[in-house]
Scaffold this motif. Structure first.
Motif, mmCIF file in Angstrom:
data_model
loop_
_atom_site.group_PDB
_atom_site.id
_atom_site.type_symbol
_atom_site.label_atom_id
_atom_site.label_comp_id
_atom_site.label_asym_id
_atom_site.label_seq_id
_atom_site.Cartn_x
_atom_site.Cartn_y
_atom_site.Cartn_z
ATOM 1 N N PRO A 237 0.862 -1.170 0.072
ATOM 2 C CA PRO A 237 -0.002 -0.193 -0.026
ATOM 3 C C PRO A 237 0.855 1.268 -0.156
ATOM 4 C CG PRO A 237 0.113 -0.885 2.226
ATOM 5 C CD PRO A 237 0.770 -2.073 1.242
ATOM 6 N N ARG A 238 0.352 2.595 -0.713
ATOM 7 C CA ARG A 238 0.979 3.599 -0.782
ATOM 8 C C ARG A 238 0.181 4.544 0.129
ATOM 9 N NH1 ARG A 238 4.924 3.721 -4.438
ATOM 10 N NH2 ARG A 238 4.794 2.027 -6.287
ATOM 11 N N ALA A 239 -1.022 4.474 0.794
ATOM 12 C CA ALA A 239 -1.940 5.231 1.325
ATOM 13 C C ALA A 239 -2.809 4.707 2.070
ATOM 14 C CB ALA A 239 -2.509 6.460 0.617
ATOM 15 N N GLY A 240 -3.398 5.120 3.152
ATOM 16 C CA GLY A 240 -4.525 4.577 4.058
ATOM 17 C C GLY A 240 -4.068 4.144 5.312
ATOM 18 N N GLY A 241 -4.460 3.079 5.892
ATOM 19 C CA GLY A 241 -4.267 2.719 7.135
ATOM 20 C C GLY A 241 -4.834 1.286 7.279
ATOM 21 N N LEU A 242 -4.597 0.488 8.354
ATOM 22 C CA LEU A 242 -5.488 -0.480 8.947
ATOM 23 C C LEU A 242 -5.428 -0.560 10.554
ATOM 24 C CD1 LEU A 242 -5.347 -4.154 7.687
ATOM 25 C CD2 LEU A 242 -4.509 -3.657 9.847
ATOM 26 N N PHE A 243 -6.408 -0.922 11.226
ATOM 27 C CA PHE A 243 -6.420 -0.980 12.726
ATOM 28 C C PHE A 243 -7.130 -2.130 12.711
ATOM 29 C CE2 PHE A 243 -5.964 3.522 11.451
ATOM 30 C CZ PHE A 243 -4.947 3.632 12.201
ATOM 31 N N GLY A 244 -6.619 -3.189 13.602
ATOM 32 C CA GLY A 244 -7.363 -4.618 13.704
ATOM 33 C C GLY A 244 -6.911 -5.028 15.102
ATOM 34 N N ALA A 245 -7.863 -6.059 15.438
ATOM 35 C CA ALA A 245 -7.649 -6.655 16.772
ATOM 36 C C ALA A 245 -8.385 -8.102 16.773
ATOM 37 C CB ALA A 245 -8.659 -6.049 17.970
#
Length: 201
Positions: free
Chosen positions: A33-41
């Motif tokens: 990826p070049r942009a954005g994000g990820l948040f996980g559990a």
């Protein structure tokens, strides 16, 4: 020894397991990826059906953020991850389910699964830039540790590694990665067909 590595001297253990996960993923690509994000559990509960000695819950947390600039030809990638385990007084986390640090995706200057214990913390930063069509380069820094007690899950006494890497791309996807990582134990050459910061959900 069995005291240092619970379960290492036992016959194979049968487990029941259940789990659940939640993730918010707004990266522009699942790989490279070049942009954005990820948040996980993610949470998992293990039930030892054989010895009733290695039943425990475990939780995994992941955060990634990507900051592009120069029309997306440069990217700063940040990652933070942690794995926490809980065990009752009469239960242990077996060595084969302990989180590990070191290798392809964390502390890349150390051997794979170099550090192992009940809990882990990992931080990574990469600066990536476009070289020519189909090839990116990066410089990276990793920090992390494993600890036996949750009270020691902090940012003190971390191990550090850094290095340089190449990313081979087809369109928006990374198909091959080569990293040369350095640490206090020397260097590691990583050649893999998976992108860095990969997750299972």
């Amino acid at each position: 020894s069995p005291a240092e590595a619970p379960g290492i001297a036992e016959d194979p253990v049968q487990y029941d397991r259940w789990g659940a996960f939640a993730a918010f993923d707004y990266r522009d690509s699942r790989t490279g990826p070049r942009a954005g994000g990820l948040f996980g559990a993610q949470v998992r509960q293990y039930f030892d059906r054989t010895l009733d000695r290695f039943s425990f819950p475990q939780a995994e947390f992941e955060a990634q953020q990507y900051f592009p600039y120069f029309n997306g030809t440069r990217v700063v990638a940040l990652r933070a991850a942690a794995v926490l385990s809980w065990n009752a007084a009469d239960q242990d986390v077996p060595v084969y389910f302990m989180p590990t640090v070191g290798g392809n995706n964390s502390l890349r200057g150390f051997a794979r699964q170099r550090f192992r214990d009940n809990h882990s913390v990992v931080l990574s930063a990469e600066h990536r830039w476009y070289v020519f069509r189909g090839l990116d380069m990066s410089i990276f820094a990793d920090a992390g540790k494993v600890v036996a007690r949750k009270a020691e899950v902090d940012l003190r006494q971390l191990e550090f590694a850094g290095g340089i890497g190449l990313r081979t791309r087809i369109r928006n996807s990374v198909i091959m990665r080569t990293d040369l990582g350095f640490s206090r134990e020397g260097f590691q050459l990583i050649w893999t067909f998976s992108d860095v910061f990969g997750i299972a959900y």
